[in-house]
Enzyme design. Structure first.
Site, mmCIF file in Angstrom:
data_model
loop_
_atom_site.group_PDB
_atom_site.id
_atom_site.type_symbol
_atom_site.label_atom_id
_atom_site.label_comp_id
_atom_site.label_asym_id
_atom_site.label_seq_id
_atom_site.Cartn_x
_atom_site.Cartn_y
_atom_site.Cartn_z
ATOM 1 C CG ASP A 87 7.096 -3.080 3.885
ATOM 2 O OD1 ASP A 87 6.378 -2.272 4.502
ATOM 3 O OD2 ASP A 87 6.948 -4.312 3.942
ATOM 4 C CG ASP A 146 1.890 -1.501 9.092
ATOM 5 O OD1 ASP A 146 0.680 -1.424 9.357
ATOM 6 O OD2 ASP A 146 2.603 -2.424 9.508
HETATM 7 N N1 GLY Z 1 5.156 -3.120 8.998
HETATM 8 C C1 GLY Z 1 5.105 -4.328 9.706
HETATM 9 C C2 GLY Z 1 5.026 -4.200 11.171
HETATM 10 O O1 GLY Z 1 4.878 -3.145 11.735
HETATM 11 O O2 GLY Z 1 5.109 -5.229 11.793
#
Ligand code: GLY
Length: 372
Positions: A87, A146
Protein backbone atom coordinates in the site's frame (compact mmCIF):
# COMPACT_ATOMS: atom_id res chain seq x y z
CA UNK A 1 -21.69 22.30 -6.84
CA UNK A 2 -17.89 22.49 -6.96
CA UNK A 3 -17.78 25.50 -4.65
CA UNK A 4 -20.29 23.99 -2.22
CA UNK A 5 -18.24 20.78 -2.01
CA UNK A 6 -14.90 22.52 -1.60
CA UNK A 7 -16.17 24.99 0.98
CA UNK A 8 -17.62 22.19 3.05
CA UNK A 9 -14.36 20.26 2.70
CA UNK A 10 -12.43 23.27 4.02
CA UNK A 11 -14.70 23.61 7.06
CA UNK A 12 -14.60 19.90 7.85
CA UNK A 13 -10.85 19.43 7.33
CA UNK A 14 -10.03 22.13 9.88
CA UNK A 15 -12.34 20.49 12.43
CA UNK A 16 -10.73 17.09 11.87
CA UNK A 17 -7.19 18.48 11.98
CA UNK A 18 -7.90 20.26 15.28
CA UNK A 19 -9.47 17.08 16.70
CA UNK A 20 -6.22 15.25 16.01
CA UNK A 21 -3.60 17.87 16.72
CA UNK A 22 -2.90 16.86 20.31
CA UNK A 23 -3.09 13.11 19.62
CA UNK A 24 0.41 11.99 18.75
CA UNK A 25 1.34 9.99 15.65
CA UNK A 26 -2.16 9.09 14.51
CA UNK A 27 -4.16 9.83 11.38
CA UNK A 28 -7.89 9.69 10.74
CA UNK A 29 -9.62 6.59 9.40
CA UNK A 30 -13.32 6.96 10.11
CA UNK A 31 -15.99 8.21 12.51
CA UNK A 32 -18.09 5.45 14.04
CA UNK A 33 -20.71 5.59 16.80
CA UNK A 34 -19.83 9.19 17.57
CA UNK A 35 -16.12 8.47 17.88
CA UNK A 36 -13.07 9.26 15.81
CA UNK A 37 -11.20 6.11 14.72
CA UNK A 38 -7.56 6.48 13.78
CA UNK A 39 -4.65 4.63 12.25
CA UNK A 40 -0.89 4.92 12.54
CA UNK A 41 1.52 5.42 9.62
CA UNK A 42 1.29 1.70 8.84
CA UNK A 43 -2.42 1.62 7.98
CA UNK A 44 -3.14 1.74 4.24
CA UNK A 45 -5.26 4.89 4.67
CA UNK A 46 -2.61 6.90 6.55
CA UNK A 47 -1.79 9.28 3.68
CA UNK A 48 -5.26 10.38 2.66
CA UNK A 49 -5.96 13.04 5.27
CA UNK A 50 -2.58 14.73 4.71
CA UNK A 51 -3.49 14.59 1.01
CA UNK A 52 -6.84 16.30 1.67
CA UNK A 53 -4.99 19.06 3.52
CA UNK A 54 -2.44 19.48 0.71
CA UNK A 55 -5.15 19.69 -1.94
CA UNK A 56 -6.99 22.32 0.10
CA UNK A 57 -3.74 24.22 0.56
CA UNK A 58 -3.18 24.09 -3.19
CA UNK A 59 -6.70 25.34 -3.79
CA UNK A 60 -6.84 28.12 -1.19
CA UNK A 61 -3.20 29.03 -0.51
CA UNK A 62 -4.13 29.17 3.19
CA UNK A 63 -1.19 28.87 5.57
CA UNK A 64 -3.20 26.91 8.14
CA UNK A 65 -3.81 24.16 5.60
CA UNK A 66 -0.11 24.05 4.76
CA UNK A 67 0.87 23.87 8.44
CA UNK A 68 -1.61 21.07 9.08
CA UNK A 69 -0.54 19.28 5.89
CA UNK A 70 3.13 19.36 6.90
CA UNK A 71 2.32 18.16 10.39
CA UNK A 72 0.15 15.24 9.30
CA UNK A 73 2.43 14.27 6.41
CA UNK A 74 5.32 13.92 8.87
CA UNK A 75 3.23 11.37 10.78
CA UNK A 76 3.23 9.09 7.70
CA UNK A 77 7.00 9.17 7.20
CA UNK A 78 7.98 5.87 8.90
CA UNK A 79 5.99 4.11 6.17
CA UNK A 80 8.96 4.67 3.84
CA UNK A 81 10.66 1.59 5.29
CA UNK A 82 7.70 -0.81 5.21
CA UNK A 83 8.21 -3.97 3.20
CA UNK A 84 5.24 -5.94 4.54
CA UNK A 85 2.60 -4.12 2.49
CA UNK A 86 1.91 -3.10 -1.10
CA UNK A 87 0.00 0.00 0.00
CA UNK A 88 2.99 2.34 -0.11
CA UNK A 89 1.70 4.11 -3.20
CA UNK A 90 -1.54 4.98 -1.44
CA UNK A 91 0.26 6.05 1.73
CA UNK A 92 3.10 8.06 0.23
CA UNK A 93 1.75 9.52 -3.02
CA UNK A 94 -1.37 10.98 -1.41
CA UNK A 95 0.71 12.63 1.33
CA UNK A 96 4.35 13.18 0.29
CA UNK A 97 3.46 13.14 -3.41
CA UNK A 98 0.89 15.91 -3.02
CA UNK A 99 3.27 17.81 -0.75
CA UNK A 100 6.12 17.53 -3.26
CA UNK A 101 3.87 18.66 -6.11
CA UNK A 102 2.99 21.82 -4.20
CA UNK A 103 6.24 22.66 -2.41
CA UNK A 104 9.08 20.90 -4.23
CA UNK A 105 10.47 19.92 -0.81
CA UNK A 106 13.46 17.61 -1.62
CA UNK A 107 12.98 15.68 1.62
CA UNK A 108 9.54 14.61 0.41
CA UNK A 109 11.15 13.27 -2.75
CA UNK A 110 13.66 11.26 -0.72
CA UNK A 111 10.82 9.66 1.24
CA UNK A 112 9.00 8.70 -1.96
CA UNK A 113 12.20 7.27 -3.44
CA UNK A 114 12.91 5.08 -0.43
CA UNK A 115 9.25 4.03 -0.18
CA UNK A 116 9.31 2.97 -3.83
CA UNK A 117 12.38 0.83 -3.26
CA UNK A 118 10.63 -0.70 -0.24
CA UNK A 119 7.62 -1.48 -2.46
CA UNK A 120 9.84 -3.16 -5.06
CA UNK A 121 10.90 -5.78 -2.51
CA UNK A 122 7.47 -7.24 -3.32
CA UNK A 123 8.12 -7.58 -7.06
CA UNK A 124 8.45 -11.05 -8.58
CA UNK A 125 9.80 -10.81 -12.16
CA UNK A 126 8.89 -14.42 -12.98
CA UNK A 127 5.23 -13.87 -12.11
CA UNK A 128 5.21 -10.30 -13.45
CA UNK A 129 3.27 -8.89 -10.49
CA UNK A 130 3.94 -7.32 -7.10
CA UNK A 131 2.57 -9.15 -4.09
CA UNK A 132 -0.26 -7.33 -2.29
CA UNK A 133 -0.76 -9.17 0.95
CA UNK A 134 1.69 -11.58 2.52
CA UNK A 135 1.06 -15.31 1.95
CA UNK A 136 -1.36 -16.99 4.33
CA UNK A 137 -3.06 -20.38 4.69
CA UNK A 138 -5.35 -19.67 1.74
CA UNK A 139 -3.23 -17.66 -0.69
CA UNK A 140 0.39 -18.26 -1.76
CA UNK A 141 0.94 -14.93 -3.52
CA UNK A 142 -2.15 -12.71 -3.33
CA UNK A 143 -2.50 -9.74 -5.68
CA UNK A 144 -5.54 -7.49 -5.37
CA UNK A 145 -6.91 -5.16 -8.02
CA UNK A 146 -6.28 -2.24 -5.63
CA UNK A 147 -2.56 -2.74 -6.32
CA UNK A 148 -3.00 -0.89 -9.63
CA UNK A 149 -3.18 2.29 -7.54
CA UNK A 150 0.34 1.83 -6.17
CA UNK A 151 1.83 1.96 -9.66
CA UNK A 152 1.53 5.73 -10.00
CA UNK A 153 4.43 6.08 -7.57
CA UNK A 154 6.60 3.85 -9.79
CA UNK A 155 5.82 5.92 -12.88
CA UNK A 156 6.49 9.09 -10.90
CA UNK A 157 9.92 7.78 -9.86
CA UNK A 158 10.89 6.86 -13.42
CA UNK A 159 9.89 10.31 -14.63
CA UNK A 160 11.62 12.10 -11.76
CA UNK A 161 14.82 10.05 -11.42
CA UNK A 162 15.19 8.95 -15.04
CA UNK A 163 15.23 5.30 -14.03
CA UNK A 164 13.00 3.36 -16.43
CA UNK A 165 13.15 0.22 -14.25
CA UNK A 166 10.27 1.48 -12.09
CA UNK A 167 7.92 2.18 -14.98
CA UNK A 168 8.82 -1.13 -16.65
CA UNK A 169 7.66 -2.93 -13.52
CA UNK A 170 4.44 -0.89 -13.42
CA UNK A 171 3.77 -1.75 -17.08
CA UNK A 172 4.42 -5.46 -16.57
CA UNK A 173 2.22 -5.58 -13.43
CA UNK A 174 -0.58 -3.82 -15.36
CA UNK A 175 -0.33 -6.21 -18.31
CA UNK A 176 -0.27 -9.33 -16.10
CA UNK A 177 -3.31 -7.93 -14.29
CA UNK A 178 -5.19 -7.39 -17.57
CA UNK A 179 -4.51 -11.02 -18.40
CA UNK A 180 -5.51 -12.58 -15.10
CA UNK A 181 -7.74 -10.24 -13.12
CA UNK A 182 -10.56 -9.47 -15.57
CA UNK A 183 -13.60 -11.47 -16.61
CA UNK A 184 -15.13 -11.51 -20.11
CA UNK A 185 -17.50 -8.66 -19.18
CA UNK A 186 -14.55 -6.47 -17.97
CA UNK A 187 -15.49 -6.78 -14.31
CA UNK A 188 -12.59 -7.65 -12.04
CA UNK A 189 -11.95 -10.24 -9.40
CA UNK A 190 -10.78 -8.74 -6.15
CA UNK A 191 -8.01 -11.22 -5.28
CA UNK A 192 -5.94 -13.26 -7.71
CA UNK A 193 -3.47 -15.46 -5.91
CA UNK A 194 -0.50 -16.74 -7.87
CA UNK A 195 1.53 -19.87 -7.29
CA UNK A 196 5.23 -19.05 -7.57
CA UNK A 197 6.08 -22.75 -7.94
CA UNK A 198 3.95 -23.33 -11.02
CA UNK A 199 4.46 -19.76 -12.22
CA UNK A 200 0.75 -19.04 -12.77
CA UNK A 201 -2.59 -18.39 -11.12
CA UNK A 202 -3.43 -20.37 -7.98
CA UNK A 203 -7.01 -19.19 -7.39
CA UNK A 204 -9.36 -16.21 -7.92
CA UNK A 205 -11.42 -15.02 -4.95
CA UNK A 206 -12.85 -12.08 -3.12
CA UNK A 207 -12.12 -10.66 0.30
CA UNK A 208 -14.29 -7.55 0.58
CA UNK A 209 -16.88 -8.41 -2.07
CA UNK A 210 -20.16 -10.31 -1.89
CA UNK A 211 -18.79 -13.47 -3.56
CA UNK A 212 -15.83 -14.73 -5.56
CA UNK A 213 -17.75 -14.11 -8.78
CA UNK A 214 -19.26 -10.74 -7.89
CA UNK A 215 -18.16 -7.23 -8.81
CA UNK A 216 -17.04 -5.58 -5.57
CA UNK A 217 -17.70 -1.90 -6.24
CA UNK A 218 -14.52 -0.30 -4.97
CA UNK A 219 -12.41 -2.88 -6.77
CA UNK A 220 -14.06 -1.90 -10.07
CA UNK A 221 -13.30 1.76 -9.31
CA UNK A 222 -9.65 1.00 -8.46
CA UNK A 223 -9.31 -0.81 -11.79
CA UNK A 224 -10.85 2.07 -13.73
CA UNK A 225 -8.66 4.64 -12.00
CA UNK A 226 -5.55 2.44 -12.27
CA UNK A 227 -5.75 1.86 -16.03
CA UNK A 228 -6.71 5.47 -16.76
CA UNK A 229 -3.67 6.58 -14.77
CA UNK A 230 -1.41 4.03 -16.49
CA UNK A 231 -2.51 5.31 -19.90
CA UNK A 232 -1.79 8.89 -18.82
CA UNK A 233 1.67 7.84 -17.65
CA UNK A 234 2.70 5.54 -20.52
CA UNK A 235 0.45 6.28 -23.54
CA UNK A 236 0.15 2.52 -24.01
CA UNK A 237 -3.16 2.02 -25.86
CA UNK A 238 -3.80 -1.32 -24.11
CA UNK A 239 -4.35 0.61 -20.88
CA UNK A 240 -6.78 3.08 -22.46
CA UNK A 241 -8.73 0.18 -23.96
CA UNK A 242 -8.90 -1.54 -20.58
CA UNK A 243 -10.08 1.63 -18.85
CA UNK A 244 -12.80 2.13 -21.46
CA UNK A 245 -13.99 -1.47 -21.13
CA UNK A 246 -14.29 -1.04 -17.37
CA UNK A 247 -16.05 2.32 -17.74
CA UNK A 248 -18.59 0.77 -20.13
CA UNK A 249 -19.22 -2.14 -17.76
CA UNK A 250 -19.94 0.29 -14.92
CA UNK A 251 -21.93 2.82 -16.96
CA UNK A 252 -24.19 0.10 -18.37
CA UNK A 253 -24.57 -1.98 -15.25
CA UNK A 254 -28.27 -2.61 -14.50
CA UNK A 255 -27.54 -2.33 -10.78
CA UNK A 256 -25.92 1.10 -10.97
CA UNK A 257 -28.50 3.26 -9.15
CA UNK A 258 -30.04 6.17 -11.06
CA UNK A 259 -28.15 8.69 -8.87
CA UNK A 260 -24.92 6.88 -9.93
CA UNK A 261 -23.54 6.10 -6.48
CA UNK A 262 -22.82 2.34 -6.54
CA UNK A 263 -23.90 -0.13 -3.93
CA UNK A 264 -20.98 -1.76 -2.10
CA UNK A 265 -21.06 -4.65 -4.59
CA UNK A 266 -22.83 -4.56 -7.97
CA UNK A 267 -24.05 -8.12 -7.33
CA UNK A 268 -25.01 -7.68 -3.67
CA UNK A 269 -28.41 -9.10 -2.74
CA UNK A 270 -30.98 -6.34 -3.14
CA UNK A 271 -28.81 -4.18 -5.43
CA UNK A 272 -29.45 -1.47 -6.54
CA UNK A 273 -31.52 -0.93 -3.39
CA UNK A 274 -28.98 -1.79 -0.77
CA UNK A 275 -26.07 -0.23 1.13
CA UNK A 276 -24.26 2.38 -1.01
CA UNK A 277 -20.53 3.03 -1.04
CA UNK A 278 -19.69 6.70 -1.55
CA UNK A 279 -15.97 5.89 -1.77
CA UNK A 280 -16.54 3.87 -4.96
CA UNK A 281 -18.40 6.79 -6.50
CA UNK A 282 -15.72 9.32 -5.57
CA UNK A 283 -12.87 7.19 -6.98
CA UNK A 284 -14.90 6.44 -10.10
CA UNK A 285 -15.82 10.11 -10.66
CA UNK A 286 -12.21 11.22 -10.40
CA UNK A 287 -11.12 8.50 -12.84
CA UNK A 288 -13.93 9.27 -15.29
CA UNK A 289 -13.02 12.95 -15.40
CA UNK A 290 -9.48 12.02 -16.37
CA UNK A 291 -10.68 9.39 -18.83
CA UNK A 292 -12.96 11.95 -20.50
CA UNK A 293 -9.86 13.96 -21.40
CA UNK A 294 -7.83 10.97 -22.66
CA UNK A 295 -10.42 9.02 -24.63
CA UNK A 296 -10.38 10.44 -28.19
CA UNK A 297 -13.83 9.06 -29.09
CA UNK A 298 -17.24 10.72 -28.93
CA UNK A 299 -18.08 8.49 -25.97
CA UNK A 300 -15.71 10.62 -23.85
CA UNK A 301 -18.35 13.28 -23.19
CA UNK A 302 -20.43 10.59 -21.51
CA UNK A 303 -17.64 9.80 -19.04
CA UNK A 304 -17.69 13.40 -17.91
CA UNK A 305 -21.50 13.48 -17.69
CA UNK A 306 -21.48 10.38 -15.54
CA UNK A 307 -18.81 11.82 -13.23
CA UNK A 308 -20.78 15.06 -12.87
CA UNK A 309 -23.92 13.10 -11.95
CA UNK A 310 -21.94 11.25 -9.28
CA UNK A 311 -20.48 14.46 -7.89
CA UNK A 312 -23.91 16.09 -7.80
CA UNK A 313 -25.23 13.21 -5.74
CA UNK A 314 -22.22 13.24 -3.43
CA UNK A 315 -22.58 17.00 -2.96
CA UNK A 316 -26.27 16.70 -2.00
CA UNK A 317 -27.32 16.68 1.64
CA UNK A 318 -27.77 12.91 1.39
CA UNK A 319 -24.00 12.41 1.20
CA UNK A 320 -22.31 15.69 2.19
CA UNK A 321 -21.88 16.08 5.95
CA UNK A 322 -23.28 19.20 7.60
CA UNK A 323 -20.62 21.52 9.07
CA UNK A 324 -19.31 19.90 12.26
CA UNK A 325 -21.04 16.60 11.57
CA UNK A 326 -19.17 13.24 11.85
CA UNK A 327 -16.03 14.69 13.40
CA UNK A 328 -14.94 16.61 10.33
CA UNK A 329 -15.15 13.89 7.67
CA UNK A 330 -16.72 15.17 4.47
CA UNK A 331 -18.76 12.39 2.86
CA UNK A 332 -21.23 10.05 4.50
CA UNK A 333 -22.21 6.46 3.55
CA UNK A 334 -19.08 4.54 2.60
CA UNK A 335 -18.24 0.90 3.20
CA UNK A 336 -14.85 -0.49 4.17
CA UNK A 337 -15.62 -4.21 4.30
CA UNK A 338 -19.19 -5.39 4.55
CA UNK A 339 -18.34 -9.12 4.78
CA UNK A 340 -15.84 -8.23 7.51
CA UNK A 341 -18.56 -6.16 9.26
CA UNK A 342 -16.03 -3.35 9.37
CA UNK A 343 -16.68 0.32 8.53
CA UNK A 344 -20.20 -0.11 7.17
CA UNK A 345 -22.13 3.08 6.34
CA UNK A 346 -19.48 5.41 7.71
CA UNK A 347 -17.24 8.20 6.42
CA UNK A 348 -13.81 7.13 5.15
CA UNK A 349 -10.71 9.25 4.61
CA UNK A 350 -10.20 7.95 1.07
CA UNK A 351 -13.76 8.76 0.02
CA UNK A 352 -13.01 12.36 1.05
CA UNK A 353 -9.64 12.35 -0.74
CA UNK A 354 -10.96 11.21 -4.12
CA UNK A 355 -14.05 13.43 -3.81
CA UNK A 356 -11.85 16.51 -3.45
CA UNK A 357 -9.54 15.32 -6.21
CA UNK A 358 -12.56 14.87 -8.49
CA UNK A 359 -13.96 18.33 -7.66
CA UNK A 360 -10.57 19.90 -8.36
CA UNK A 361 -10.17 18.00 -11.63
CA UNK A 362 -13.60 19.22 -12.67
CA UNK A 363 -12.86 22.78 -11.57
CA UNK A 364 -9.72 22.77 -13.72
CA UNK A 365 -11.80 21.74 -16.74
CA UNK A 366 -14.42 24.39 -16.09
CA UNK A 367 -11.65 26.98 -16.03
CA UNK A 368 -10.09 25.74 -19.25
CA UNK A 369 -11.04 25.62 -22.91
CA UNK A 370 -12.33 22.06 -22.64
CA UNK A 371 -15.96 21.51 -23.46
CA UNK A 372 -18.03 20.43 -20.48
N1 GLY B 1 -7.36 -1.14 -0.55
C1 GLY B 1 -8.34 -1.56 0.37
C2 GLY B 1 -9.72 -1.15 0.06
O1 GLY B 1 -10.03 -0.60 -0.98
O2 GLY B 1 -10.54 -1.39 0.90
Amino acid sequence: MIERGLERAETQAVILAKNLQDKEAVLPRTWENGQLKTTTYSGWVSGFFPGVLWMLYGETGRQDFRDFAEEFTARVEPARKLTNTHDLGFMLMSSFGQGYRLTGNPHYLEVIHEGTDSLLTRWNPSLGVMMSWNPNGKWKYPVIIDNMMNLEMLCFCSRTFGDIRYEDIAITHSKTTIKNHFREDASTWHVVSYDPEIGGVQVKNTSQGYSDDSAWARGQSWGLYGYTMMYRETHDKAFLEQAIKIARFLRDHPNLPSDKVPCWDYDAPGAPNTQRDASSAAIMASALIELSQLDPDAEAAGWLDLAIMQLRTLTSSEYLAEPGEQGGFILKHSVGSLPGKSEVDVPLSYADYYYIEALLRLKKLVGSDHTI
